[in-house]
Design a protein around this motif. Structure first.
Motif, PDB file in Angstrom:
ATOM      1  N   SER A 189     -89.311  26.271  45.724  1.00 52.51           N
ATOM      2  CA  SER A 189     -88.182  25.671  45.643  1.00 52.51           C
ATOM      3  C   SER A 189     -87.106  26.981  45.635  1.00 52.51           C
ATOM      4  O   SER A 189     -86.328  26.982  46.343  1.00 52.51           O
ATOM      5  CB  SER A 189     -88.063  24.803  44.472  1.00 52.51           C
ATOM      6  OG  SER A 189     -89.044  23.535  44.713  1.00 52.51           O
ATOM      7  N   THR A 204     -87.101  28.739  48.720  1.00 50.07           N
ATOM      8  CA  THR A 204     -86.387  27.911  49.852  1.00 50.07           C
ATOM      9  C   THR A 204     -84.844  27.886  49.764  1.00 50.07           C
ATOM     10  O   THR A 204     -84.248  28.166  50.647  1.00 50.07           O
ATOM     11  CB  THR A 204     -86.909  26.423  49.994  1.00 50.07           C
ATOM     12  OG1 THR A 204     -88.412  26.517  49.996  1.00 50.07           O
ATOM     13  CG2 THR A 204     -86.134  25.709  50.945  1.00 50.07           C
ATOM     14  N   ILE A 205     -84.525  27.912  48.377  1.00 46.36           N
ATOM     15  CA  ILE A 205     -83.049  27.573  48.285  1.00 46.36           C
ATOM     16  C   ILE A 205     -82.178  28.978  48.452  1.00 46.36           C
ATOM     17  O   ILE A 205     -81.458  29.083  49.212  1.00 46.36           O
ATOM     18  CB  ILE A 205     -82.619  27.342  46.640  1.00 46.36           C
ATOM     19  CG1 ILE A 205     -83.050  25.874  46.370  1.00 46.36           C
ATOM     20  CG2 ILE A 205     -81.213  27.439  46.321  1.00 46.36           C
ATOM     21  CD1 ILE A 205     -83.227  25.575  45.073  1.00 46.36           C
ATOM     22  N   SER A 252     -82.289  30.048  52.343  1.00 46.19           N
ATOM     23  CA  SER A 252     -81.218  29.138  52.913  1.00 46.19           C
ATOM     24  C   SER A 252     -79.807  29.913  52.704  1.00 46.19           C
ATOM     25  O   SER A 252     -79.029  30.035  53.619  1.00 46.19           O
ATOM     26  CB  SER A 252     -81.077  27.779  52.511  1.00 46.19           C
ATOM     27  OG  SER A 252     -82.497  27.312  52.797  1.00 46.19           O
TER      28      SER A 252
END
Length: 85
Positions: free
Chosen positions: A19, A22-23, A26
Motif C-alpha cells: 500500500s 502504491t501511494i 502515484s
C-alpha cells in the motif's frame, strides 16, 4: 466523568508495504507529470526511488541509534518524512 469525555483515542493500522509503495508511486508519478521537461531517464527511476525510500524509512524506524531521547527528541520519524524525499 465530565473531563474524560473530551478525549478520544484513535488507532490507525499501519500501512502494508504494498500500500505504501502504491501511494508513493502515484504521488511521484503525479509530481513528474506536473514538472515540465523531465527526461525519461529520471521518470524511469520512480520505482527505485520509492522502494529505496521505504526501505530507508523502515531501517531508520527500527534503528537503535536513532531512538528519541530528551536531548534528541527530533529523532521521531513517520510517513511524512518519506514524502519529503
Amino acid at each position: 466523568n465530565r473531563y474524560s469525555r473530551h478525549y478520544m483515542i484513535q488507532y490507525v493500522e499501519p500501512f502494508a508495504p504494498n500500500s505504501m509503495k502504491t501511494i508513493f508511486k502515484s504521488v511521484l508519478e503525479w509530481y513528474f507529470m506536473t514538472l515540465k521537461d523531465v527526461s525519461k531517464a529520471v521518470t524511469s527511476l520512480r520505482d527505485n526511488v520509492v522502494n529505496s525510500s521505504i526501505e530507508l524509512y523502515n531501517k531508520i524506524k527500527v534503528s537503535k541509534e536513532l531512538l528519541p531521547t530528551p536531548a534528541k527528541s527530533h529523532y521521531v520519524y513517520n510517513l511524512r518524512d518519506i514524502s519529503k524525499v
